[in-house]
Motif scaffolding. Structure first.
Motif, PDB file in Angstrom:
ATOM      1  N   GLU A 136       0.838  -1.198   0.000  1.00 33.61           N
ATOM      2  CA  GLU A 136       0.000   0.000   0.000  1.00 33.61           C
ATOM      3  C   GLU A 136       0.868   1.241   0.000  1.00 33.61           C
ATOM      4  OE1 GLU A 136      -2.592   1.792   3.406  1.00 33.61           O
ATOM      5  OE2 GLU A 136      -3.839   0.333   2.353  1.00 33.61           O
ATOM      6  N   SER A 137       0.671   2.084  -0.981  1.00 27.04           N
ATOM      7  CA  SER A 137       1.411   3.331  -1.058  1.00 27.04           C
ATOM      8  C   SER A 137       0.894   4.304  -0.017  1.00 27.04           C
ATOM      9  CB  SER A 137       1.273   3.945  -2.458  1.00 27.04           C
ATOM     10  OG  SER A 137       1.784   5.258  -2.473  1.00 27.04           O
ATOM     11  N   GLY A 138       1.828   4.987   0.629  1.00 28.02           N
ATOM     12  CA  GLY A 138       1.434   5.950   1.651  1.00 28.02           C
ATOM     13  C   GLY A 138       0.977   7.269   1.071  1.00 28.02           C
ATOM     14  N   LEU A 139       1.058   7.433  -0.254  1.00 26.33           N
ATOM     15  CA  LEU A 139       0.712   8.703  -0.863  1.00 26.33           C
ATOM     16  C   LEU A 139      -0.783   8.845  -1.088  1.00 26.33           C
ATOM     17  CD1 LEU A 139       3.645   8.795  -3.407  1.00 26.33           C
ATOM     18  CD2 LEU A 139       3.423  10.162  -1.346  1.00 26.33           C
ATOM     19  N   VAL A 140      -1.381   7.831  -1.708  1.00 28.17           N
ATOM     20  CA  VAL A 140      -2.820   7.878  -1.967  1.00 28.17           C
ATOM     21  C   VAL A 140      -3.524   6.623  -1.462  1.00 28.17           C
ATOM     22  CG1 VAL A 140      -2.656   9.430  -3.929  1.00 28.17           C
ATOM     23  CG2 VAL A 140      -2.394   6.988  -4.302  1.00 28.17           C
ATOM     24  N   SER A 141      -2.818   5.860  -0.626  1.00 24.49           N
ATOM     25  CA  SER A 141      -3.387   4.664   0.004  1.00 24.49           C
ATOM     26  C   SER A 141      -3.947   3.675  -1.016  1.00 24.49           C
ATOM     27  CB  SER A 141      -4.478   5.065   1.008  1.00 24.49           C
ATOM     28  OG  SER A 141      -3.928   5.856   2.030  1.00 24.49           O
ATOM     29  N   LYS A 142      -3.139   3.374  -2.035  1.00 23.57           N
ATOM     30  CA  LYS A 142      -3.542   2.316  -2.936  1.00 23.57           C
ATOM     31  C   LYS A 142      -2.348   1.419  -3.204  1.00 23.57           C
ATOM     32  CE  LYS A 142      -2.669   4.088  -7.598  1.00 23.57           C
ATOM     33  NZ  LYS A 142      -3.297   4.399  -8.908  1.00 23.57           N
ATOM     34  N   GLU A 143      -2.625   0.190  -3.652  1.00 25.42           N
ATOM     35  CA  GLU A 143      -1.560  -0.773  -3.857  1.00 25.42           C
ATOM     36  C   GLU A 143      -0.726  -0.418  -5.079  1.00 25.42           C
ATOM     37  OE1 GLU A 143      -3.276  -4.647  -3.969  1.00 25.42           O
ATOM     38  OE2 GLU A 143      -3.347  -4.814  -1.781  1.00 25.42           O
ATOM     39  N   ALA A 144       0.588  -0.634  -4.956  1.00 26.65           N
ATOM     40  CA  ALA A 144       1.500  -0.315  -6.050  1.00 26.65           C
ATOM     41  C   ALA A 144       2.778  -1.120  -5.875  1.00 26.65           C
ATOM     42  CB  ALA A 144       1.821   1.178  -6.065  1.00 26.65           C
ATOM     43  N   PRO A 145       3.483  -1.440  -6.976  1.00 25.31           N
ATOM     44  CA  PRO A 145       4.777  -2.126  -6.861  1.00 25.31           C
ATOM     45  C   PRO A 145       5.789  -1.235  -6.153  1.00 25.31           C
ATOM     46  CG  PRO A 145       3.916  -2.242  -9.101  1.00 25.31           C
ATOM     47  CD  PRO A 145       3.084  -1.235  -8.375  1.00 25.31           C
ATOM     48  N   MET A 146       6.519  -1.818  -5.222  1.00 31.68           N
ATOM     49  CA  MET A 146       7.496  -1.073  -4.439  1.00 31.68           C
ATOM     50  C   MET A 146       8.739  -1.924  -4.227  1.00 31.68           C
ATOM     51  SD  MET A 146       4.799   0.353  -1.575  1.00 31.68           S
ATOM     52  CE  MET A 146       5.931   1.527  -0.841  1.00 31.68           C
ATOM     53  N   ALA A 147       9.887  -1.262  -4.050  1.00 34.05           N
ATOM     54  CA  ALA A 147      11.142  -1.974  -3.793  1.00 34.05           C
ATOM     55  C   ALA A 147      11.127  -2.536  -2.374  1.00 34.05           C
ATOM     56  CB  ALA A 147      12.313  -1.031  -3.980  1.00 34.05           C
ATOM     57  N   VAL A 148      11.606  -3.767  -2.232  1.00 34.70           N
ATOM     58  CA  VAL A 148      11.700  -4.363  -0.902  1.00 34.70           C
ATOM     59  C   VAL A 148      12.741  -3.627  -0.061  1.00 34.70           C
ATOM     60  CG1 VAL A 148      12.333  -6.445   0.391  1.00 34.70           C
ATOM     61  CG2 VAL A 148      10.934  -6.644  -1.673  1.00 34.70           C
ATOM     62  N   PHE A 149      13.897  -3.341  -0.680  1.00 36.24           N
ATOM     63  CA  PHE A 149      14.988  -2.698   0.051  1.00 36.24           C
ATOM     64  C   PHE A 149      15.351  -1.351  -0.560  1.00 36.24           C
ATOM     65  CE2 PHE A 149      15.830  -7.291   0.669  1.00 36.24           C
ATOM     66  CZ  PHE A 149      15.783  -7.340   2.057  1.00 36.24           C
ATOM     67  N   GLN A 150      15.646  -0.386   0.288  1.00 32.84           N
ATOM     68  CA  GLN A 150      16.216   0.867  -0.148  1.00 32.84           C
ATOM     69  C   GLN A 150      17.704   0.658  -0.437  1.00 32.84           C
ATOM     70  OE1 GLN A 150      14.498   2.593   3.643  1.00 32.84           O
ATOM     71  NE2 GLN A 150      14.592   4.410   2.349  1.00 32.84           N
ATOM     72  N   ALA A 151      18.283   1.583  -1.199  1.00 30.60           N
ATOM     73  CA  ALA A 151      19.701   1.459  -1.546  1.00 30.60           C
ATOM     74  C   ALA A 151      20.590   1.425  -0.304  1.00 30.60           C
ATOM     75  CB  ALA A 151      20.119   2.602  -2.476  1.00 30.60           C
ATOM     76  N   VAL A 152      20.276   2.253   0.692  1.00 32.42           N
ATOM     77  CA  VAL A 152      21.100   2.268   1.902  1.00 32.42           C
ATOM     78  C   VAL A 152      20.987   0.946   2.657  1.00 32.42           C
ATOM     79  CG1 VAL A 152      21.118   4.766   2.212  1.00 32.42           C
ATOM     80  CG2 VAL A 152      19.227   3.442   3.148  1.00 32.42           C
ATOM     81  N   GLU A 153      19.829   0.304   2.595  1.00 34.19           N
ATOM     82  CA  GLU A 153      19.680  -1.002   3.234  1.00 34.19           C
ATOM     83  C   GLU A 153      20.544  -2.034   2.524  1.00 34.19           C
ATOM     84  OE1 GLU A 153      15.566  -2.107   4.875  1.00 34.19           O
ATOM     85  OE2 GLU A 153      15.093  -0.784   3.192  1.00 34.19           O
ATOM     86  N   ILE A 154      20.567  -1.978   1.196  1.00 34.83           N
ATOM     87  CA  ILE A 154      21.364  -2.926   0.419  1.00 34.83           C
ATOM     88  C   ILE A 154      22.841  -2.776   0.745  1.00 34.83           C
ATOM     89  CG2 ILE A 154      22.072  -3.562  -1.925  1.00 34.83           C
ATOM     90  CD1 ILE A 154      19.268  -2.783  -2.858  1.00 34.83           C
ATOM     91  N   GLU A 155      23.320  -1.535   0.843  1.00 32.48           N
ATOM     92  CA  GLU A 155      24.730  -1.299   1.161  1.00 32.48           C
ATOM     93  C   GLU A 155      25.095  -1.877   2.525  1.00 32.48           C
ATOM     94  OE1 GLU A 155      27.147  -0.261  -0.607  1.00 32.48           O
ATOM     95  OE2 GLU A 155      26.047   0.431  -2.363  1.00 32.48           O
ATOM     96  N   ARG A 156      24.196  -1.780   3.481  1.00 33.17           N
ATOM     97  CA  ARG A 156      24.477  -2.287   4.821  1.00 33.17           C
ATOM     98  C   ARG A 156      24.325  -3.800   4.910  1.00 33.17           C
ATOM     99  NH1 ARG A 156      20.620   2.403   6.694  1.00 33.17           N
ATOM    100  NH2 ARG A 156      22.092   4.080   7.152  1.00 33.17           N
ATOM    101  N   LEU A 157      23.263  -4.321   4.278  1.00 33.23           N
ATOM    102  CA  LEU A 157      22.893  -5.719   4.466  1.00 33.23           C
ATOM    103  C   LEU A 157      23.706  -6.684   3.615  1.00 33.23           C
ATOM    104  CD1 LEU A 157      20.909  -7.694   5.822  1.00 33.23           C
ATOM    105  CD2 LEU A 157      19.307  -7.240   3.954  1.00 33.23           C
ATOM    106  N   ALA A 158      23.980  -6.336   2.361  1.00 32.65           N
ATOM    107  CA  ALA A 158      24.614  -7.268   1.421  1.00 32.65           C
ATOM    108  C   ALA A 158      25.948  -7.839   1.929  1.00 32.65           C
ATOM    109  CB  ALA A 158      24.795  -6.606   0.061  1.00 32.65           C
TER     110      ALA A 158
END
Length: 288
Positions: free
Chosen positions: A69-91
């Protein structure tokens, strides 16, 4: 009496130290924004230890998409599981864990994502497991994706992992979306695809991944949160060791951000004003 008090103090300290780590788990990474543990699975066998290239892990994490669910207009939309900063830390921690895991251990992880303007409206948490199956396919199964964090959940270092195996989930409010060669949703016992369990043939995935879809490294931002001393030291170390971006990588990152903003606008997820403001912000970085 004093002797008994000392004994009880030692016991309480031991229980406190173990409270956040379940039986059969060994920490590989324990940081403010993410944690990774090795967890024994006596009824399964894995192709571990396994050496997966760091760039391959980052490419895979960057291509994980779910419907939420998008927080902008409260409807479902494709979204990335991880942000870039999360990938840099987690990978890097996932790579290290796969290299250290034994054949009866899988990798369990949790990643905390902070509020990021149009992408996230609240602090989030994503938890799952990662392992390499005997057929050499890389598996990632999620317990939850970008779930809201409670105010008391201030650090991934003290995260309580879900007790239910993520491999048992056959339905979710945040299902994964798979549209890249080499990636597929795992078939459950009844034949239907899982909504939260993905398996990857890494050779096929990497061979067919378009240049523009490959992960572009980013510099980790400085946190604005008040961290405990040990977390502050870890954060500073991560920022010092963060890869610097070449001019070409910066241009690719900006191009990807502009494409993302445009897609949000075309899908009606942000207004024209919001689109123009965010676009101007992104373009301003080209002159820095």
């Amino acid at each position: 009496m004093k002797k008994h008090a000392v004994i009880w103090s030692v016991v309480l300290l031991a229980l406190t130290a173990c409270a956040n780590l379940q039986s059969g788990q060994t920490f590989v990474a324990k940081q403010y924004h993410h944690a990774v543990v090795l967890e024994q699975q006596h009824d399964r066998a894995f192709a571990h230890p396994h050496n997966l290239e760091l760039d391959e892990i980052k490419d895979l994490l960057a291509q994980l998409v779910y419907v939420g669910e998008s927080g902008l207009v409260s409807k479902e939309a494709p979204m990335a599981v991880f942000q870039a900063v999360e990938i840099e830390r987690l990978a890097p921690s996932l790579q290290q864990a796969l290299q250290q895991a034994s054949p009866d251990q899988w990798v369990r992880f949790v990643s905390f994502g902070q509020k990021q303007g149009i992408l996230f409206s609240n602090s989030r948490k994503t938890e799952g497991v990662m392992f390499v199956a005997p057929d050499s396919k890389v598996n990632i199964a999620f317990s939850f994706i970008n779930a809201k964090r409670a105010p008391s959940e201030t650090s991934a270092m003290y995260h309580q992992y879900a007790k239910l195996s993520p491999l048992a989930f056959d339905g979710s409010a945040t299902p994964l979306v798979v549209d890249k060669p080499g990636l597929q949703l795992k078939k459950m016992a009844g034949g239907s695809p899982s909504s939260m369990w993905l398996e990857a043939d890494m050779k096929t995935f990497e061979d067919h991944l378009m240049v523009e879809d490959r992960y572009v490294a980013v510099v980790l931002p400085q946190t604005t949160l008040s961290l405990p001393p040990e977390a502050t030291n870890q954060q500073a170390s991560a920022e010092t060791n963060a890869p610097s971006m070449t001019r070409r990588q910066q241009q690719q990152a900006i191009k990807q951000q502009l494409k993302f903003l445009k897609s949000l606008f075309e899908d009606g997820l942000i207004s024209s004003k919001e689109y123009q403001e965010e676009k101007a912000t992104v373009l301003a970085r080209m002159n820095k």
